[in-house]
Motif scaffolding. Structure first.
Motif, mmCIF file in Angstrom:
data_model
loop_
_atom_site.group_PDB
_atom_site.id
_atom_site.type_symbol
_atom_site.label_atom_id
_atom_site.label_comp_id
_atom_site.label_asym_id
_atom_site.label_seq_id
_atom_site.Cartn_x
_atom_site.Cartn_y
_atom_site.Cartn_z
ATOM 1 N N GLN A 1 -15.056 -6.024 -9.014
ATOM 2 C CA GLN A 1 -14.286 -6.661 -9.815
ATOM 3 C C GLN A 1 -13.823 -5.917 -11.039
ATOM 4 O OE1 GLN A 1 -14.792 -10.805 -10.796
ATOM 5 N NE2 GLN A 1 -16.520 -10.138 -11.863
ATOM 6 N N LEU A 2 -12.706 -5.912 -11.805
ATOM 7 C CA LEU A 2 -12.567 -5.184 -12.940
ATOM 8 C C LEU A 2 -11.596 -6.239 -13.739
ATOM 9 C CD1 LEU A 2 -12.035 -1.945 -12.464
ATOM 10 C CD2 LEU A 2 -13.782 -2.508 -13.466
ATOM 11 N N TYR A 3 -11.600 -6.189 -15.162
ATOM 12 C CA TYR A 3 -10.642 -7.315 -15.868
ATOM 13 C C TYR A 3 -9.532 -6.215 -15.956
ATOM 14 C CZ TYR A 3 -12.539 -5.291 -19.985
ATOM 15 O OH TYR A 3 -13.115 -4.586 -21.184
ATOM 16 N N VAL A 4 -8.396 -6.736 -16.215
ATOM 17 C CA VAL A 4 -6.949 -5.880 -16.407
ATOM 18 C C VAL A 4 -7.006 -4.810 -17.431
ATOM 19 C CG1 VAL A 4 -4.472 -6.081 -16.796
ATOM 20 C CG2 VAL A 4 -5.380 -7.672 -15.546
ATOM 21 N N SER A 5 -7.529 -5.161 -18.575
ATOM 22 C CA SER A 5 -7.448 -4.235 -19.656
ATOM 23 C C SER A 5 -8.380 -2.877 -19.156
ATOM 24 C CB SER A 5 -8.199 -4.548 -21.025
ATOM 25 O OG SER A 5 -6.976 -5.720 -21.467
ATOM 26 N N GLU A 6 -9.476 -3.331 -18.597
ATOM 27 C CA GLU A 6 -10.505 -1.986 -18.187
ATOM 28 C C GLU A 6 -9.477 -1.303 -17.043
ATOM 29 O OE1 GLU A 6 -13.593 0.828 -17.498
ATOM 30 O OE2 GLU A 6 -12.996 -0.637 -19.317
ATOM 31 N N LEU A 7 -9.050 -2.114 -16.098
ATOM 32 C CA LEU A 7 -8.343 -1.326 -15.033
ATOM 33 C C LEU A 7 -7.224 -0.564 -15.574
ATOM 34 C CD1 LEU A 7 -8.279 -1.111 -11.997
ATOM 35 C CD2 LEU A 7 -7.059 -3.177 -11.880
ATOM 36 N N ALA A 8 -6.410 -1.052 -16.490
ATOM 37 C CA ALA A 8 -5.127 -0.473 -17.219
ATOM 38 C C ALA A 8 -5.724 0.888 -17.771
ATOM 39 C CB ALA A 8 -4.430 -1.104 -18.129
ATOM 40 N N ARG A 9 -6.817 0.929 -18.316
ATOM 41 C CA ARG A 9 -7.549 2.016 -19.159
ATOM 42 C C ARG A 9 -7.922 3.089 -18.129
ATOM 43 N NH1 ARG A 9 -9.509 -1.431 -22.909
ATOM 44 N NH2 ARG A 9 -11.468 -1.930 -21.856
ATOM 45 N N ARG A 10 -8.678 2.811 -17.151
ATOM 46 C CA ARG A 10 -9.044 3.765 -15.970
ATOM 47 C C ARG A 10 -7.620 4.503 -15.415
ATOM 48 N NH1 ARG A 10 -14.017 1.057 -12.708
ATOM 49 N NH2 ARG A 10 -15.464 0.742 -14.502
ATOM 50 N N LEU A 11 -6.642 3.613 -15.233
ATOM 51 C CA LEU A 11 -5.634 4.241 -14.419
ATOM 52 C C LEU A 11 -4.644 4.805 -15.605
ATOM 53 C CD1 LEU A 11 -4.735 1.253 -12.177
ATOM 54 C CD2 LEU A 11 -5.975 3.396 -11.422
ATOM 55 N N VAL B 1 0.874 -1.263 0.006
ATOM 56 C CA VAL B 1 0.049 0.072 0.116
ATOM 57 C C VAL B 1 0.845 1.347 -0.043
ATOM 58 C CG1 VAL B 1 -1.920 -0.997 1.192
ATOM 59 C CG2 VAL B 1 -0.207 0.012 2.459
ATOM 60 N N GLY B 2 2.020 1.139 -0.004
ATOM 61 C CA GLY B 2 3.044 2.281 -0.055
ATOM 62 C C GLY B 2 3.432 2.867 -1.299
ATOM 63 N N HIS B 3 2.412 2.721 -2.352
ATOM 64 C CA HIS B 3 2.749 3.392 -3.639
ATOM 65 C C HIS B 3 1.487 3.958 -3.999
ATOM 66 C CE1 HIS B 3 3.656 3.384 -7.642
ATOM 67 N NE2 HIS B 3 4.994 3.225 -7.401
ATOM 68 N N ALA B 4 1.642 4.895 -4.730
ATOM 69 C CA ALA B 4 0.342 5.709 -5.150
ATOM 70 C C ALA B 4 -0.400 4.998 -6.138
ATOM 71 C CB ALA B 4 0.783 6.924 -5.894
ATOM 72 N N GLN B 5 0.279 4.543 -6.920
ATOM 73 C CA GLN B 5 -0.528 3.507 -8.188
ATOM 74 C C GLN B 5 -1.044 2.467 -7.308
ATOM 75 O OE1 GLN B 5 -1.317 4.263 -10.973
ATOM 76 N NE2 GLN B 5 0.037 4.998 -12.286
ATOM 77 N N ARG B 6 -0.658 1.839 -6.286
ATOM 78 C CA ARG B 6 -1.357 0.575 -5.937
ATOM 79 C C ARG B 6 -2.682 1.079 -5.136
ATOM 80 N NH1 ARG B 6 3.938 -1.487 -6.272
ATOM 81 N NH2 ARG B 6 4.755 -0.779 -4.261
ATOM 82 N N ILE B 7 -2.601 2.236 -4.286
ATOM 83 C CA ILE B 7 -3.503 3.026 -3.680
ATOM 84 C C ILE B 7 -4.684 3.239 -4.727
ATOM 85 C CG2 ILE B 7 -4.477 4.915 -2.658
ATOM 86 C CD1 ILE B 7 -2.832 3.123 -0.774
ATOM 87 N N ARG B 8 -4.539 3.698 -6.043
ATOM 88 C CA ARG B 8 -5.434 4.065 -7.118
ATOM 89 C C ARG B 8 -6.029 2.570 -7.441
ATOM 90 N NH1 ARG B 8 -3.007 6.793 -11.576
ATOM 91 N NH2 ARG B 8 -5.205 7.141 -12.389
ATOM 92 N N ILE B 9 -5.188 1.538 -7.381
ATOM 93 C CA ILE B 9 -5.736 0.102 -7.854
ATOM 94 C C ILE B 9 -6.792 -0.136 -7.031
ATOM 95 C CG2 ILE B 9 -5.265 -2.200 -8.066
ATOM 96 C CD1 ILE B 9 -2.300 -1.081 -9.637
ATOM 97 N N ILE B 10 -6.492 -0.053 -5.616
ATOM 98 C CA ILE B 10 -7.274 -0.606 -4.606
ATOM 99 C C ILE B 10 -8.663 0.457 -4.586
ATOM 100 C CG2 ILE B 10 -7.700 -0.391 -2.101
ATOM 101 C CD1 ILE B 10 -4.841 -1.218 -1.805
ATOM 102 N N THR B 11 -8.278 1.792 -4.851
ATOM 103 C CA THR B 11 -9.622 2.645 -5.335
ATOM 104 C C THR B 11 -10.760 2.238 -6.085
ATOM 105 O OG1 THR B 11 -8.324 4.528 -3.923
ATOM 106 C CG2 THR B 11 -10.266 5.083 -5.340
ATOM 107 N N GLU B 12 -10.014 1.704 -7.324
ATOM 108 C CA GLU B 12 -10.522 1.371 -8.642
ATOM 109 C C GLU B 12 -11.300 0.251 -8.382
ATOM 110 O OE1 GLU B 12 -11.682 3.046 -11.187
ATOM 111 O OE2 GLU B 12 -10.449 4.862 -10.785
ATOM 112 N N LEU B 13 -10.724 -0.888 -7.569
ATOM 113 C CA LEU B 13 -11.452 -2.180 -7.434
ATOM 114 C C LEU B 13 -12.401 -2.258 -6.207
ATOM 115 C CD1 LEU B 13 -8.127 -4.443 -7.767
ATOM 116 C CD2 LEU B 13 -10.114 -4.097 -9.308
ATOM 117 N N ALA B 14 -12.557 -0.970 -5.393
ATOM 118 C CA ALA B 14 -13.582 -0.884 -4.228
ATOM 119 C C ALA B 14 -14.901 -1.407 -4.688
ATOM 120 C CB ALA B 14 -13.174 0.270 -3.328
ATOM 121 N N PRO B 15 -15.443 -0.707 -5.679
ATOM 122 C CA PRO B 15 -16.715 -0.910 -6.040
ATOM 123 C C PRO B 15 -16.940 -2.440 -6.443
ATOM 124 C CG PRO B 15 -15.981 0.943 -7.137
ATOM 125 C CD PRO B 15 -14.757 0.305 -6.629
#
Length: 109
Positions: free
Chosen positions: A29-39, A13-27
């Motif tokens: 599941q997402l598939y990798v391509s969609e998650l990559a686009r969002r981030l 959790v000590g990295h800004a991108q990983r915090i963003r990933i957790i935030t995107e996954l909170a609502p």
């Protein structure tokens, strides 16, 4: 949780991108391509971050087949509740000591 697990969690959790990933996954599941686009990151970079989160037990990944037979890798958050305070750290160190005693006991048997 021993100190190794605590350090893996803090590192994950000590990295800004990983915090963003957790935030995107909170609502949900997402598939990798969609998650990559969002981030706005490449899939290889995203996989590197997801691997760190997965090793720490914060996310879970699984493959699913789409209707057209394409394999999609989905990720979702794993349930976690970590509170960081002095007691958490002391308990991790106590767990290390307990694990070490158990290891020495089993080696002596």
């Amino acid at each position: 949780m021993d100190s190794e697990e605590l350090l893996a969690f803090l590192s994950a959790v000590g990295h800004a991108q990983r915090i963003r990933i957790i935030t995107e996954l909170a609502p949900g599941q997402l598939y990798v391509s969609e998650l990559a686009r969002r981030l706005g990151v490449s899939r290889p970079l995203l996989y590197m971050h997801l691997e760190r989160l997965e090793k720490a037990g914060l996310v879970v990944g699984r493959l699913e087949l789409s209707d057209d037979g394409k394999a999609l890798k989905y990720f979702e958050l794993a349930p976690f509740d970590v509170r960081l305070n002095v007691d958490t750290i002391l308990e991790a160190v106590r767990q290390d000591a307990s694990d070490e005693v158990e290891q020495h006991s089993s080696e002596g048997s």
